[in-house]
Scaffold this motif. Structure first.
Motif, PDB file in Angstrom:
ATOM      1  N   GLN A  84      -4.746  15.526  13.137  1.00 59.86           N
ATOM      2  CA  GLN A  84      -3.895  16.151  14.152  1.00 59.86           C
ATOM      3  C   GLN A  84      -2.446  15.672  14.010  1.00 59.86           C
ATOM      4  OE1 GLN A  84      -5.135  18.441  16.238  1.00 59.86           O
ATOM      5  NE2 GLN A  84      -7.190  18.143  15.435  1.00 59.86           N
ATOM      6  N   LEU A  85      -2.001  15.459  12.792  1.00 62.32           N
ATOM      7  CA  LEU A  85      -0.715  14.811  12.538  1.00 62.32           C
ATOM      8  C   LEU A  85       0.458  15.393  13.322  1.00 62.32           C
ATOM      9  CD1 LEU A  85       0.763  12.549  11.025  1.00 62.32           C
ATOM     10  CD2 LEU A  85       1.024  14.130   9.108  1.00 62.32           C
ATOM     11  N   PRO A  86       0.689  16.692  13.324  1.00 63.95           N
ATOM     12  CA  PRO A  86       1.848  17.201  14.083  1.00 63.95           C
ATOM     13  C   PRO A  86       1.740  16.921  15.581  1.00 63.95           C
ATOM     14  CG  PRO A  86       0.955  18.908  12.637  1.00 63.95           C
ATOM     15  CD  PRO A  86      -0.007  17.756  12.607  1.00 63.95           C
ATOM     16  N   HIS A  87       0.528  17.028  16.115  1.00 64.51           N
ATOM     17  CA  HIS A  87       0.324  16.837  17.551  1.00 64.51           C
ATOM     18  C   HIS A  87       0.438  15.358  17.931  1.00 64.51           C
ATOM     19  CE1 HIS A  87      -0.823  21.027  17.752  1.00 64.51           C
ATOM     20  NE2 HIS A  87      -1.556  20.806  16.678  1.00 64.51           N
ATOM     21  N   TRP A 151       5.127   8.400   7.869  1.00 68.02           N
ATOM     22  CA  TRP A 151       5.162   8.513   6.413  1.00 68.02           C
ATOM     23  C   TRP A 151       3.965   9.224   5.798  1.00 68.02           C
ATOM     24  CZ3 TRP A 151       0.998   6.220   4.144  1.00 68.02           C
ATOM     25  CH2 TRP A 151       0.358   5.202   4.853  1.00 68.02           C
ATOM     26  N   TYR A 152       2.877   9.352   6.521  1.00 68.70           N
ATOM     27  CA  TYR A 152       1.661   9.939   5.950  1.00 68.70           C
ATOM     28  C   TYR A 152       1.800  11.445   5.805  1.00 68.70           C
ATOM     29  CZ  TYR A 152      -3.215  11.236   5.286  1.00 68.70           C
ATOM     30  OH  TYR A 152      -4.373  11.759   4.798  1.00 68.70           O
ATOM     31  N   ARG A 153       1.417  11.952   4.650  1.00 69.89           N
ATOM     32  CA  ARG A 153       1.390  13.383   4.398  1.00 69.89           C
ATOM     33  C   ARG A 153       0.040  13.726   3.776  1.00 69.89           C
ATOM     34  NH1 ARG A 153       4.164  12.756   7.651  1.00 69.89           N
ATOM     35  NH2 ARG A 153       6.398  12.827   7.748  1.00 69.89           N
ATOM     36  N   PRO A 154      -0.820  14.424   4.516  1.00 71.71           N
ATOM     37  CA  PRO A 154      -2.138  14.769   3.983  1.00 71.71           C
ATOM     38  C   PRO A 154      -2.027  15.488   2.640  1.00 71.71           C
ATOM     39  CG  PRO A 154      -1.973  15.370   6.294  1.00 71.71           C
ATOM     40  CD  PRO A 154      -0.598  14.959   5.844  1.00 71.71           C
ATOM     41  N   GLY A 155      -2.923  15.132   1.750  1.00 77.98           N
ATOM     42  CA  GLY A 155      -2.940  15.786   0.445  1.00 77.98           C
ATOM     43  C   GLY A 155      -1.970  15.201  -0.564  1.00 77.98           C
ATOM     44  N   ALA A 160      -7.502  10.227   4.376  1.00 71.98           N
ATOM     45  CA  ALA A 160      -7.713   9.587   5.683  1.00 71.98           C
ATOM     46  C   ALA A 160      -8.786   8.493   5.653  1.00 71.98           C
ATOM     47  CB  ALA A 160      -8.029  10.640   6.745  1.00 71.98           C
ATOM     48  N   PRO A 161      -9.950   8.703   5.019  1.00 69.82           N
ATOM     49  CA  PRO A 161     -10.939   7.615   5.009  1.00 69.82           C
ATOM     50  C   PRO A 161     -10.433   6.357   4.293  1.00 69.82           C
ATOM     51  CG  PRO A 161     -11.984   9.698   4.464  1.00 69.82           C
ATOM     52  CD  PRO A 161     -10.497   9.941   4.473  1.00 69.82           C
ATOM     53  N   GLU A 162      -9.741   6.536   3.188  1.00 65.58           N
ATOM     54  CA  GLU A 162      -9.196   5.383   2.465  1.00 65.58           C
ATOM     55  C   GLU A 162      -8.112   4.691   3.293  1.00 65.58           C
ATOM     56  OE1 GLU A 162      -7.298   4.340  -1.940  1.00 65.58           O
ATOM     57  OE2 GLU A 162      -7.609   6.423  -1.370  1.00 65.58           O
ATOM     58  N   LEU A 163      -7.303   5.488   3.962  1.00 64.52           N
ATOM     59  CA  LEU A 163      -6.264   4.937   4.819  1.00 64.52           C
ATOM     60  C   LEU A 163      -6.887   4.152   5.976  1.00 64.52           C
ATOM     61  CD1 LEU A 163      -3.271   4.681   5.482  1.00 64.52           C
ATOM     62  CD2 LEU A 163      -3.391   6.919   6.583  1.00 64.52           C
ATOM     63  N   ALA A 164      -7.926   4.701   6.588  1.00 62.42           N
ATOM     64  CA  ALA A 164      -8.618   4.004   7.681  1.00 62.42           C
ATOM     65  C   ALA A 164      -9.216   2.690   7.182  1.00 62.42           C
ATOM     66  CB  ALA A 164      -9.700   4.898   8.276  1.00 62.42           C
TER      67      ALA A 164
END
Length: 177
Positions: A84-87, A151-155, A160-164
């Motif tokens: 839900q990055l933008p939200h 700073w996070y940009r999906p893709g 996300a799992p690695e980041l978590a």
């Protein structure tokens, strides 16, 4: 699309004309479906907050040792942020200038209290260091999570799992080898 405009221009700096232009519709078309820009803001903020509160109701957040529940909430919060990055970005930028923003901030405080209670339970169980103020620990943990929005940009690189996993490792095991 409205959330993108709010994130770029700020809620206060966004006019209905800006929203209509970005959405490719007339202002009257927006008013036909929404009471105004505050309703668009509320829907976006609720989307982020509802996702975070859904995490607090997951079985891994409600049963088991507090330290494990805390780690679950931390990890899943990273997933929510990524999904839900933008939200979530918009949520992190509200300052309480409107009733909608004040309500969102109240809900954020409620989430913080939930996490703070987990830290306090972890201290009582002997799984969290007693020399760290729980409120400060929550601010630091979620300050780390919330900074990802900048700073996070999906893709683009880490998923996300690695980041978590990385966030949880730094939070619960530290950086020392």
């Amino acid at each position: 699309m409205a959330v993108q405009v709010f994130n770029e221009r700020g809620y206060d700096g966004t006019s209905m004309e800006d929203l209509a232009r970005a959405l490719g519709v007339t202002k009257s078309a927006i008013y036909h479906h929404f009471a105004g820009k505050s309703e668009l803001l509320r829907q976006s903020l609720d989307r982020a907050l509802d996702a975070l509160f859904a995490v607090t109701r997951e079985p891994a957040a409600t049963s088991g040792p507090a330290i494990d529940r805390l780690e679950h909430v931390l990890r899943r919060s990273v997933h929510v942020l990524a999904d839900q990055l933008p939200h979530v970005t918009l949520l992190l930028r509200v300052r309480g200038n409107t009733d909608v923003e004040q309500h969102a901030l109240e809900r954020r405080r409620e989430f913080d209290h939930f996490v703070g209670d987990l830290v306090r339970e972890g201290v009582a169980a002997g799984d969290v260091r007693p020399d760290i103020d729980p409120a400060v620990a929550v601010r630091l943990l979620f300050g780390m999570v919330n900074s990802i929005a900048e700073w996070y940009r999906p893709g683009h690189g880490i998923d996300a799992p690695e980041l978590a996993d990385t966030v949880a490792t730094v939070a619960f095991s530290g950086l020392r080898a």
